[in-house]
Every structure is written in structure tokens, then in C-alpha cells.
Design a protein around this motif. Structure first.
Motif, PDB file in Angstrom:
ATOM      1  N   LYS A   1      10.279   2.861 -12.848  1.00  0.00           N
ATOM      2  CA  LYS A   1      10.119   3.215 -14.262  1.00  0.00           C
ATOM      3  C   LYS A   1      10.905   4.482 -14.585  1.00  0.00           C
ATOM      4  O   LYS A   1      11.645   4.537 -15.579  1.00  0.00           O
ATOM      5  CB  LYS A   1       8.636   3.415 -14.581  1.00  0.00           C
ATOM      6  N   LEU A   2      10.767   5.486 -13.746  1.00  0.00           N
ATOM      7  CA  LEU A   2      11.494   6.741 -13.950  1.00  0.00           C
ATOM      8  C   LEU A   2      12.994   6.560 -13.736  1.00  0.00           C
ATOM      9  O   LEU A   2      13.815   7.135 -14.450  1.00  0.00           O
ATOM     10  CB  LEU A   2      10.945   7.817 -13.018  1.00  0.00           C
TER      11      LEU A   2
ATOM     12  N   LYS B   1       0.838  -1.195   0.000  1.00  0.00           N
ATOM     13  CA  LYS B   1       0.000   0.000   0.000  1.00  0.00           C
ATOM     14  C   LYS B   1       0.873   1.245   0.000  1.00  0.00           C
ATOM     15  O   LYS B   1       0.595   2.223  -0.707  1.00  0.00           O
ATOM     16  CB  LYS B   1      -0.924  -0.010   1.222  1.00  0.00           C
ATOM     17  N   GLN B   2       1.950   1.213   0.785  1.00  0.00           N
ATOM     18  CA  GLN B   2       2.874   2.339   0.806  1.00  0.00           C
ATOM     19  C   GLN B   2       3.488   2.568  -0.580  1.00  0.00           C
ATOM     20  O   GLN B   2       3.615   3.696  -1.043  1.00  0.00           O
ATOM     21  CB  GLN B   2       3.984   2.080   1.823  1.00  0.00           C
ATOM     22  N   ALA B   3       3.862   1.468  -1.244  1.00  0.00           N
ATOM     23  CA  ALA B   3       4.432   1.578  -2.590  1.00  0.00           C
ATOM     24  C   ALA B   3       3.423   2.175  -3.561  1.00  0.00           C
ATOM     25  O   ALA B   3       3.776   2.992  -4.422  1.00  0.00           O
ATOM     26  CB  ALA B   3       4.893   0.211  -3.078  1.00  0.00           C
ATOM     27  N   ASP B   4       2.152   1.787  -3.420  1.00  0.00           N
ATOM     28  CA  ASP B   4       1.118   2.338  -4.299  1.00  0.00           C
ATOM     29  C   ASP B   4       0.951   3.832  -4.063  1.00  0.00           C
ATOM     30  O   ASP B   4       0.758   4.602  -5.022  1.00  0.00           O
ATOM     31  CB  ASP B   4      -0.209   1.615  -4.067  1.00  0.00           C
TER      32      ASP B   4
ATOM     33  N   ALA C   1       5.386   9.667  -7.744  1.00  0.00           N
ATOM     34  CA  ALA C   1       6.772   9.338  -8.108  1.00  0.00           C
ATOM     35  C   ALA C   1       7.456  10.452  -8.895  1.00  0.00           C
ATOM     36  O   ALA C   1       8.671  10.659  -8.768  1.00  0.00           O
ATOM     37  CB  ALA C   1       6.805   8.035  -8.900  1.00  0.00           C
ATOM     38  N   ALA C   2       6.692  11.174  -9.689  1.00  0.00           N
ATOM     39  CA  ALA C   2       7.292  12.207 -10.552  1.00  0.00           C
ATOM     40  C   ALA C   2       7.873  13.364  -9.752  1.00  0.00           C
ATOM     41  O   ALA C   2       8.737  14.089 -10.257  1.00  0.00           O
ATOM     42  CB  ALA C   2       6.252  12.715 -11.541  1.00  0.00           C
TER      43      ALA C   2
ATOM     44  N   LEU D   1      10.289  -0.680  -4.232  1.00  0.00           N
ATOM     45  CA  LEU D   1       9.023  -1.417  -4.307  1.00  0.00           C
ATOM     46  C   LEU D   1       7.995  -0.702  -5.167  1.00  0.00           C
ATOM     47  O   LEU D   1       7.018  -1.295  -5.598  1.00  0.00           O
ATOM     48  CB  LEU D   1       8.478  -1.643  -2.886  1.00  0.00           C
ATOM     49  N   SER D   2       8.229   0.586  -5.441  1.00  0.00           N
ATOM     50  CA  SER D   2       7.304   1.366  -6.265  1.00  0.00           C
ATOM     51  C   SER D   2       7.623   1.171  -7.740  1.00  0.00           C
ATOM     52  O   SER D   2       8.714   1.510  -8.211  1.00  0.00           O
ATOM     53  CB  SER D   2       7.415   2.857  -5.909  1.00  0.00           C
ATOM     54  N   ILE D   3       6.666   0.650  -8.471  1.00  0.00           N
ATOM     55  CA  ILE D   3       6.861   0.394  -9.902  1.00  0.00           C
ATOM     56  C   ILE D   3       7.080   1.701 -10.661  1.00  0.00           C
ATOM     57  O   ILE D   3       7.925   1.782 -11.566  1.00  0.00           O
ATOM     58  CB  ILE D   3       5.648  -0.372 -10.474  1.00  0.00           C
TER      59      ILE D   3
END
Length: 201
Positions: free
Chosen positions: A77-78, A5-8, A14-15, A71-73
């Protein structure tokens, strides 16, 4: 808070860390201090690397082969867009196994998002992943007792937890490591960073 949930929550913002709104000098002076203790600059990993790439840039300039974990996709990605030649892992530090040992590990403003019940095991894992004389830079709360809480940032709830300074130092010693530096570097905010070095034998 559950790590997924934290990662979501981080996926949604994220940006921010990849934009010019974020201070890319954050933590760099502390890393440079930690790097002074490194004897072999061969391989390093940024735990909770996020999307800014500033720590990875520093480590690459220092001559390391660098890897990253998050853990954050969306963060990854960035990160991959900025550093296509760096090896990144998607995983939860609570259950992820290090594939090797590292001469330098950065865990800057990242693992404190893991559940309080996991903090001791995470710190042990980080210390044990160091090569002899390897160095870890690690942030936690500048608090005496274990605790946890959440705060809102950019519309997302971000969870934090801390073992407390006595427990951190006890764990470091138990892992055959030495605390080379400990500083509340953002007083009066309770932001603590440690430079930890594994013994040579």
C-alpha cells in the motif's frame, strides 16, 4: 514461521521503512556495484520491495522499467502511494511464478524471511528468472551451515533462515550462473550479499 504470519508481522510495522527513521542508503552502494555488471538495462524487479522505495528509485534512475513483489499488504500500500506508475505484485515468493525474465533482480534482505525448507527453490527460481547475462543481488546469512532463528524488531518477531554459503554457491552453479561478488558487508554481523550473473547461453 509461516510466510503469511511473517507478512502480517510486517503489516504492523510497514511505516518504519517509509519514514525518516530508516536509513535510505541501506544497500544502495551494493546495488550500484551490482549494476555495473548489467549489460541490458530494460526490466528489473524488486523482490520483497517493502515500503521504502529506495531500490525502486535507484532502478528507475538507471533507466529500468521496474516492478515489485511483496507479501505484506501494508508494505505494498505504501509502495504504491510512492510509485503509482510501477507495477506491483502481491504474492509469496515461495509459490509465486515470475511472469517474465528480468535483466536485474534485487532480493535484498527479503527472501531470508522464507522458511529454510524453501530457500533452495527460491534461489533457483530467482536465478532462472534472469535473462542471459542478467544480474541478481541476493542477501543471506554469512554462515557455513543451514540454520534458522527469530529476533524481535519493533515489537514483532521476524524469522530468518539461511542455506549456508556452500549450498548457495552450489545452487548458483547448478543454475548456470556465476557468483561475481560475495561479501560479508556488515562484519561482525553475519550479513552476506552476493552479485550473481546468469551465463549468456
Amino acid at each position: 514461521m509461516d510466510p503469511l504470519k511473517q507478512a502480517d508481522n510486517y503489516n504492523q510495522i510497514a511505516a518504519h521503512w517509509a519514514s525518516d527513521k530508516f536509513n535510505r542508503d541501506n544497500g544502495i552502494a551494493q546495488h550500484k556495484r551490482a549494476l555495473q555488471s548489467v549489460k541490458h538495462k530494460q526490466i528489473a524487479i524488486d523482490i520483497g520491495c517493502g515500503s521504502s522505495g529506495r531500490i525502486i528509485d535507484l532502478l528507475l534512475k538507471e533507466g529500468f522499467e521496474v516492478e515489485g513483489l511483496d507479501l505484506s499488504i501494508e508494505m505494498l500500500k505504501l509502495a504504491k502511494e510512492n510509485h503509482p506508475n510501477v507495477k506491483f505484485y502481491h504474492g509469496d515468493i515461495c509459490i509465486w511464478d515470475f511472469p517474465k525474465q528480468y535483466d536485474f533482480i534485487s532480493a535484498w534482505d527479503s527472501v531470508w524471511h522464507a522458511p529454510l525448507t524453501e530457500q533452495s527453490n527460491i534461489l533457483k527460481k530467482l536465478c532462472n528468472a534472469l535473462t542471459p547475462n542478467g544480474v541478481l543481488i541476493y542477501t543471506t546469512g554469512a554462515v557455513d551451515e543451514p540454520g534458522e532463528g527469530s529476533n524481535e524488531f519493533l515489537g514483532q518477531m521476524l524469522y530468518h533462515s539461511a542455506m549456508g554459503i556452500p549450498a548457495v554457491l552450489k545452487t548458483v552453479t547448478e543454475c548456470n550462473c556465476i557468483c561475481r561478488h560475495l561479501e560479508n558487508d556488515d562484519w561482525p554481523n553475519p550479513h552476506l550479499y552476493l552479485i550473481i550473473q546468469r551465463n549468456s547461453a
